[in-house]
Design a protein around this motif. Structure first.
Motif, PDB file in Angstrom:
ATOM      1  N   VAL A   1       2.351  -6.384   6.249  1.00  0.00           N
ATOM      2  CA  VAL A   1       2.720  -7.532   5.413  1.00  0.00           C
ATOM      3  C   VAL A   1       1.924  -7.527   4.112  1.00  0.00           C
ATOM      4  CG1 VAL A   1       2.598 -10.041   5.233  1.00  0.00           C
ATOM      5  CG2 VAL A   1       3.517  -8.994   7.310  1.00  0.00           C
ATOM      6  N   LYS A   2       0.647  -7.270   4.199  1.00  0.00           N
ATOM      7  CA  LYS A   2      -0.218  -7.306   3.019  1.00  0.00           C
ATOM      8  C   LYS A   2       0.092  -6.181   2.041  1.00  0.00           C
ATOM      9  CE  LYS A   2      -5.065  -7.172   1.566  1.00  0.00           C
ATOM     10  NZ  LYS A   2      -6.487  -7.090   2.017  1.00  0.00           N
ATOM     11  N   ASN A   3       0.344  -4.996   2.561  1.00  0.00           N
ATOM     12  CA  ASN A   3       0.392  -3.823   1.693  1.00  0.00           C
ATOM     13  C   ASN A   3       1.779  -3.240   1.457  1.00  0.00           C
ATOM     14  OD1 ASN A   3      -2.630  -3.233   1.359  1.00  0.00           O
ATOM     15  ND2 ASN A   3      -2.432  -3.387   3.584  1.00  0.00           N
TER      16      ASN A   3
ATOM     17  N   ALA B   1       4.094   5.736   6.276  1.00  0.00           N
ATOM     18  CA  ALA B   1       3.782   5.146   4.968  1.00  0.00           C
ATOM     19  C   ALA B   1       2.498   4.320   5.034  1.00  0.00           C
ATOM     20  CB  ALA B   1       4.943   4.286   4.489  1.00  0.00           C
ATOM     21  N   LEU B   2       2.317   3.564   6.109  1.00  0.00           N
ATOM     22  CA  LEU B   2       1.119   2.749   6.259  1.00  0.00           C
ATOM     23  C   LEU B   2      -0.130   3.622   6.384  1.00  0.00           C
ATOM     24  CD1 LEU B   2       2.453  -0.011   8.704  1.00  0.00           C
ATOM     25  CD2 LEU B   2       2.113  -0.185   6.226  1.00  0.00           C
ATOM     26  N   THR B   3       0.020   4.798   6.976  1.00  0.00           N
ATOM     27  CA  THR B   3      -1.111   5.721   7.071  1.00  0.00           C
ATOM     28  C   THR B   3      -1.549   6.164   5.685  1.00  0.00           C
ATOM     29  OG1 THR B   3      -0.259   6.520   9.197  1.00  0.00           O
ATOM     30  CG2 THR B   3      -1.918   7.874   8.104  1.00  0.00           C
ATOM     31  N   GLY B   4      -0.586   6.493   4.837  1.00  0.00           N
ATOM     32  CA  GLY B   4      -0.924   6.888   3.467  1.00  0.00           C
ATOM     33  C   GLY B   4      -1.638   5.785   2.713  1.00  0.00           C
ATOM     34  N   ILE B   5      -1.201   4.544   2.937  1.00  0.00           N
ATOM     35  CA  ILE B   5      -1.870   3.398   2.295  1.00  0.00           C
ATOM     36  C   ILE B   5      -3.288   3.255   2.816  1.00  0.00           C
ATOM     37  CG2 ILE B   5      -1.824   0.886   2.067  1.00  0.00           C
ATOM     38  CD1 ILE B   5       1.266   1.086   2.224  1.00  0.00           C
ATOM     39  N   ALA B   6      -3.469   3.394   4.141  1.00  0.00           N
ATOM     40  CA  ALA B   6      -4.800   3.258   4.740  1.00  0.00           C
ATOM     41  C   ALA B   6      -5.758   4.327   4.225  1.00  0.00           C
ATOM     42  CB  ALA B   6      -4.690   3.334   6.264  1.00  0.00           C
TER      43      ALA B   6
END
Length: 466
Positions: free
Chosen positions: A324-326, A209-214
């Protein structure tokens, strides 16, 4: 994720004399109780449960069952071997793992009663379950009475009886979200709603999920970017033109082509060896090539570790802070632990995140709702769709971008789901058609977990013919 006693593969030692396994009494097992030294200056507890028969090894939050074999020899769930040794007075004073010797620190080990039993009740075999609506904790989850759903309360009562009776050991929690509302929430042993649970390899799906946000924020251009240019400081051993073709997509789908496979004992690379090195990304890319990138699924924890480091390098933030931020912050996830440091300091914890089961359920709901949380798009919907679609096959199971695409059969009906899962029985299941999220946590490390059986036997049948 990390397997506690995998290093026992190197264990050697002579057998003092033979004894039949599973014959030790509680009194005999107490000879091995104590707090012992462990790798990386850590400590490990050995404890004898009142029921006898097995020894329990406790490292951090994890409990591992050790079955007796020959005298002073025990075996873990993968049939790996640990041997204790005694002094001239026949008292146990330590154990050996491979070439290492670890000493007994103290015999004083206290196991709270809550750690020994699923529930403290007078008669576990005749336990009668009384359903309660989950508590409203103002943490972003809406609660609902199970009577307003299609779920079968009698089946769930049977499940509860069997867990409390010990028929399904080491289940820590079971939570159910129906149509986005928390309708079932139960905890066992010492675990409570505020306890954070080891996620083990379920951490991988959070990295997805964090990869998609990045990518959405422009830190990463696309999954088609080559990996090695992100690490100019690394000059991999066993270099090959194929290594320079490995993309982020290949890592996310576990198709790097590197000779690194935790499910294949003849693979050159493995997470245990990686864990005790100073640079896990370098270790991963030092492995020789085995396949053309993008062609063969092989389960390798070095892949998501590398993706996590790419997020850190491109965003300029530690992965924990980026989460934490995203992701965690906007979802109200504050009670968690995540130390993402890809070197030997994390050899025993392996960069995993610790979450409350309710927060695991929130993450499952986020994916069910295509990345939307309280009217805010945290993860792009396109990424949720792409990352939970089939890109490879790993261990004979369809696989997305660090998500398992599994099915469970319940009384002849097949249910297709998306799953984040980790060693011990950590599960976040999303069943889109049923609008259902199920969370199970547990402590069945390196052995069979009943998590899937609980879901397909006591939860999913309620949806048959609906």
């Amino acid at each position: 994720m990390k397997s506690l006693f995998i290093i026992l593969l190197m264990l050697t030692g002579a057998n003092a004399f033979a004894q039949k396994p599973d014959t030790l009494s509680y009194t005999q097992l107490k000879e091995y109780e104590g707090l012992y030294q462990y790798s990386n200056n850590a400590t490990i507890k050995m404890a004898a449960p009142p029921s006898g028969k097995v020894l329990i090894a406790i490292l951090n939050q994890s409990q591992y069952t050790l079955k007796p074999g020959e005298r002073d020899v025990f075996y873990d769930g993968s049939h790996r071997r640990i041997g204790f040794f005694r002094n001239s007075n026949s008292l146990v004073i330590g154990y050996t793992l491979g070439k290492d010797t670890f000493k007994l620190i103290t015999k004083k080990v206290v196991l709270p009663k809550q750690m020994r039993y699923p529930r403290i009740v007078a008669d576990p075999k005749n336990f009668k379950y009384q359903y309660k609506i989950p508590a409203e904790r103002h943490d972003g989850l809406t609660v609902e009475d199970i009577s307003k759903t299609v779920l079968d309360a009698s089946l769930l009562a049977t499940m509860m009886h069997k867990i409390v009776a010990g028929d399904y050991p080491n289940v820590h929690s079971v939570l159910i979200l129906d149509k986005g509302k928390l309708v079932f929430e139960e905890y066992f042993y010492e675990y409570t709603p505020d306890s954070v649970q080891e996620e083990r390899s379920a951490t991988k799906s959070i990295i997805s999920a964090l990869t998609g946000i990045a990518i959405h924020q422009g830190f990463i251009k696309s999954v088609d970017e080559k990996v090695l240019p992100f690490f100019p400081e690394i000059h991999p051993e066993n270099d090959s033109p194929l290594k320079h073709e490995i993309t982020i997509k290949d890592l996310l789908s576990n198709q790097s082509g590197l000779n690194y496979d935790e499910a294949y004992d003849k693979a050159v690379g493995n997470e245990t060896a990686m864990g005790y090195t100073s640079d896990w990304v370098k270790y991963t890319f030092d492995q020789p090539m085995l396949d053309t990138p993008g062609t063969k699924g092989r389960y390798a924890s070095g892949n998501p570790i590398t993706v996590g480091r790419i997020i850190e390098k491109t965003s300029g933030m530690p992965l924990r802070d980026f989460a934490v931020k995203n992701l965690f912050g906007p979802m109200g996830i504050t009670n968690f632990r995540w130390h993402f440091k890809t070197d030997q300091s994390e050899a025993e914890d392996f960069c995993q995140v610790y979450l409350r089961p309710r927060d695991m359920a929130k993450f499952g709901k986020l994916i069910l709702d295509n990345g939307l949380w309280q009217n805010k798009q945290l993860v792009p919907a396109e990424w949720v769709a792409e990352s939970t679609s089939k890109h490879s096959v790993v261990q004979n199971v369809d696989y997305g971008y660090l998500w398992w695409l599994k099915y469970l059969d319940a009384d002849g009906t097949r249910y297709h789901g998306i799953a984040a899962q980790g060693n011990g029985g950590q599960k976040i299941y999303i069943f889109r058609q049923q609008k259902l999220v199920v969370v199970v946590t547990g402590g069945n490390y390196n052995t069979h977990s009943p998590s899937d059986e609980l879901i397909k036997k006591y939860i999913l049948p309620a949806f048959n013919n609906k």
